[in-house]
Design an enzyme around this catalytic site. Structure first.
Site, mmCIF file in Angstrom:
data_model
loop_
_atom_site.group_PDB
_atom_site.id
_atom_site.type_symbol
_atom_site.label_atom_id
_atom_site.label_comp_id
_atom_site.label_asym_id
_atom_site.label_seq_id
_atom_site.Cartn_x
_atom_site.Cartn_y
_atom_site.Cartn_z
ATOM 1 N N GLU A 33 118.565 -47.258 -3.514
ATOM 2 C CA GLU A 33 117.925 -47.690 -4.795
ATOM 3 C C GLU A 33 118.977 -48.457 -5.776
ATOM 4 O O GLU A 33 118.537 -49.123 -6.636
ATOM 5 C CB GLU A 33 117.194 -46.310 -5.661
ATOM 6 C CG GLU A 33 116.030 -45.926 -4.787
ATOM 7 C CD GLU A 33 114.960 -46.915 -4.948
ATOM 8 O OE1 GLU A 33 114.536 -47.464 -5.975
ATOM 9 O OE2 GLU A 33 114.340 -47.362 -4.063
ATOM 10 N N SER A 72 70.008 3.391 -5.948
ATOM 11 C CA SER A 72 70.276 4.614 -5.708
ATOM 12 C C SER A 72 71.712 4.876 -5.995
ATOM 13 O O SER A 72 72.177 5.992 -6.055
ATOM 14 C CB SER A 72 69.993 5.092 -4.288
ATOM 15 O OG SER A 72 68.475 5.108 -4.068
#
Length: 810
Positions: A96, A485
């Site tokens: 770069e 229940s």
């Protein structure tokens, strides 16, 4: 001799040109200087980069530190320069900005080269930016492509070089740069492409990453592997030219077989409902911006092994329930022209994620013989044996023109036309690639399961439905369903505190309650047992073990509906309960988490530990923001810190908690919770079934872990004949607990020192001799055991009663 006219003219022209050139130079210089000062005054301050705080990933961790979820707009993980391999830095510099260590932020040769390219292109074609300029552009400027922005970029780059060291600039650059597939910075990219941390990268891998900034999509190793390798070779060549590596090192790197293997979070599907609950909390607590950019580190109580077992148990249970309802038929019928496209597309997906035993996928029906159904999955062939599809029988493969059908409707056969798309379970893959398959279908019912540590309230597993991708509704904590229940242990625990004992006798006999409806008409409510019969004198223990509705109603009426409603509240039932006798049958909708909280009080010996799923939250700098541990704040808490665990508190006596647990052990050993015996250790629990079979529950626990399992339809309708809590919900609990209990030693429930044991007659609730063959050793709270023996009981005329007065029998 005089000067000739032509010489004078030339002199004048020269002077004019000199003055014009000088003036132009001075004017240009003045304009440039003016532009510099004008632009410079509008630029952001470079000093702000010293406090570099980019958006970071928020990560969620399980209790063993495994990452289970990530939230971010930009997937970035900050790493220091010291963690980055030297060759990685060299690769980026070579590719770069080869003059990076020489220039002062601006490389005039690169600018000139780029300017010529731009002139030839008639616009901005090449940037010529240094690494320093790229940092300036990414962190301080907008991404527009213009000459004015380049001018600003150059000024900022020069300033940065005066303020920051080269290492500091590289630190910013390598953490900020976009490298494709949502990866920002080299650490995220290393994870994305190689399933490695950045310090583990090889030279070959470093060169691949360094080749990405120019065009991350074009050089993506996922999509364009060869392009990425070509770019890698270019980067390695530049590294050789710059003297960073030798030719031999570069050649070895080029020859390396680089495997592209992303760091996949394989736990996302398993933990999806739990993750979403955490995400919602974080967004509500800290806001969306902090959630997605703040880099929070969130430690949770989730146990991955338990979570995997929970999800598998819920899904298997729902599929089994669905099979009991019958087969609904194929999802779709493909024409011969559609076969090729479907199988080709499926094979492309399998190339990325190969088929594995234990998975469920789609298959194409291609034919049959006397043994089974022939199928295709991508390029692979398989068979579904008829003897493994009895739940869908009678079943046959018919021509493509025939109408498809399933046996879900009584009397109808299952017909699969050629070209049918069906769900299959991959049972086994033979060495030759042939698939052994089983017929499947996506269940219509839903389920939920939560497991919690009773002692500290930490949630260890959470499943909110069959598939989070299909439905994000978390039934474990959001669904309001009738407990049936399963509410009974709360009523029975309240009765123990009102003077009942496990040996109390209650008459199971018909009841009729007359009432007027809104129209003024008289109606009669006649509670009945599930078996639609009455059992006469019944002990308190037997009534709960066998889930007797009538006895429960009598107990509830005796101790008071309001008392039970308040009792449930202190156990963690936050939903206001219906204050009438239907409460005894679970007539108020509650969440599975509420029910689990109540049962956890029994499991912990009477201590309420509020549920929690987050144990600690740290900010991006490692500072603790929230914790369940007071020791994390030894010097007190700042305004942005808080303790998130509510302290446990006693809400039941140890005696009551033990007695109800002991009675619920009978539910497992001799009652409706018999399936729980399969876990091979002491446990207590209770089934729950609504009268219309729309909800099925099983809630049970061992000393170290409490778990609730629920099954039902989102759009409430009956689960089917005999689909009780024992059949429709308990199997998921059992399959989960079989795996979960492996993490704990076998323990019995602790018996408080004050508990007394006496031999009793289960028919009368009175004492028997210790050596009597029918003696049952019952547990009692201090002072509640009977003092008379059965032999002393005089015969008396049977009479109807809610509860025998024990004093009359003493």
């Amino acid at each position: 001799m005089g000067t000739s006219p032509s010489t004078s003219l030339l002199r004048r022209v020269f002077l004019i040109l000199l003055w014009c050139t000088t003036g132009s130079f001075l004017l240009g210089t003045g304009l440039l200087v003016g532009a510099y000062f004008y632009v410079a005054s509008t630029l952001p301050r470079v000093e702000s980069l010293s406090d570099y705080r980019p958006p970071l990933i928020t990560r969620i961790y399980s209790d063993d530190g495994t990452i289970i979820a990530e939230y971010s707009h930009e997937r970035r993980i900050l790493v220091s320069s010291d963690q980055m391999p030297k060759q990685l830095i060299q690769a980026f510099v070579a590719a770069e900005d080869s003059s990076f260590f020489k220039h002062q932020g601006i490389d005039f040769q690169s600018i000139l080269r780029a300017a010529l390219k731009n002139l030839q292109a008639g616009g901005i074609a090449q940037g010529g930016s240094t690494i320093t300029q790229q940092v300036a552009k990414q962190l301080l400027l907008t991404p527009e492509r213009s000459f004015s922005r380049k001018f600003k970029e150059a000024i900022l780059a020069w300033r940065m070089e005066q303020q920051l060291s080269k290492d500091e600039i590289l630190y910013l650059y390598l953490n900020q740069i976009y490298l494709g597939h949502r990866a920002y910075g080299v650490e995220a990219a290393a994870e994305n492409y190689f399933d490695k941390n950045v310090e583990q990268l090889t030279l070959a891998e470093c060169a691949i990453l360094a080749g990405l900034p120019q065009a991350p999509s074009r050089y993506s190793p996922y999509r364009h592997y060869q392009r990425a390798m070509d770019r890698q070779r270019y980067v390695l060549g530049r590294m050789v030219e710059e003297g960073y590596v030798s030719r031999e090192e570069a050649d070895r790197a080029r020859a390396e077989n680089v495997v592209i293997k992303p760091r996949l979070n394989t736990h996302l599907e398993e933990t999806a409902y739990f993750n979403e609950q955490v995400r919602r909390y974080l967004e509500e607590r800290f806001g969306s911006e902090i959630l997605y950019t703040g880099g929070l580190q969130v430690e949770t109580s989730l146990n991955l092994e338990m979570q995997q077992a929970a999800r598998s148990a819920v899904r298997e249970n729902l599929r089994n329930h669905d099979k009991r309802r019958g087969y609904r038929g194929p999802e779709k019928i493909l024409s011969e022209a559609e076969w090729t496209e479907f199988l080709a597309t499926q094979q492309q997906e399998l190339n990325d994620q190969p088929l594995a035993a234990g998975t469920i996928t789609q298959a194409l029906v291609t034919g049959s013989d006397t043994k089974g159904i022939f199928c295709r999955i991508g390029d692979a062939s398989g068979q579904i044996p008829f003897d493994k599809t009895k739940w869908a029988a009678p079943i046959s493969v018919v021509s493509a023109e025939r109408e498809p059908s399933g046996n879900v409707d009584p009397g109808r056969p299952t017909r699969l036309p050629i070209g049918s798309l069906i769900d299959v379970y991959v049972h086994r893959i033979d060495p030759d690639g042939h698939l052994q398959l089983r017929l499947e279908q996506a269940p219509l019912a839903q389920g939920a399961l939560i497991a919690m540590s009773p002692d500290d309230g930490q949630i260890k597993a959470m499943v909110g439905g069959y598939d989070f991708g299909t439905s994000q509704f978390n039934r474990a904590i959001q669904a309001m369903r009738l407990p049936g229940s399963a509410i009974k242990p709360i009523i029975y625990a309240a009765a123990l505190d009102k003077g009942y004992s496990p040996a109390s006798i209650i008459l199971d006999s018909p009841l009729i309650y007359e009432e007027k409806n809104r129209d003024g008409k008289e109606t009669a409510w006649k509670p009945k047992n599930y078996e639609e019969k009455f059992y006469g004198p019944t002990t308190f223990r037997q009534a709960l073990a066998h889930s007797r509705n009538v006895v429960t109603i009598k107990i509830l009426e005796d101790i008071g509906v309001g008392y039970v409603a308040n009792y449930a509240k202190k156990l963690g039932i936050k939903t206001p309960l219906t204050r009438d006798l239907t409460l005894g049958l679970g007539s108020t909708a509650v969440t599975p988490l509420e029910m689990l909280s109540a049962y956890s009080v029994f499991a912990s010996g009477g201590i309420m530990a509020p549920p929690t799923y987050i144990t600690r939250i740290l900010d991006r700098d490692g500072r603790i923001l929230e914790s369940i541990d007071p020791a994390d704040f030894p010097h007190g808490m700042a305004v942005d810190q808080r303790l998130i665990r509510r302290p446990p508190r006693r809400v039941l006596s140890p005696e009551t908690a033990y007695l109800i647990t002991n009675v619920m052990e009978s539910v497992v050993q001799e009652g409706t919770g018999w399936r729980a015996k399969a876990i091979g250790r002491p446990s207590a629990g209770k089934t729950g079934t609504t009268n219309d079979l729309k909800d099925a529950w099983y809630i049970g626990y061992i000393p170290q872990l409490a778990t609730v399992s629920w099954t039902g339809y989102d759009q409430e309708r009956p689960l089917g004949k005999s689909e009780t809590g024992s059949r429709a919900a308990a199997p998921a609990w059992v399959n989960f607990m079989k795996e979960a209990v492996k993490q704990f030693p076998v323990e019995n429930f602790a018996v408080p020192d004050s508990i007394e044991f006496y031999p009793i007659d289960t028919q009368t609730g009175l004492l028997l001799a210790e050596d009597h063959e029918q003696a049952y050793f019952e547990a009692f709270a201090p002072g509640t055991a009977p003092t008379r023996y059965t032999r002393d009981l005089k015969q008396s005329k049977a009479r109807d009663f809610f509860r025998l007065d024990e004093e009359e029998n003493l």
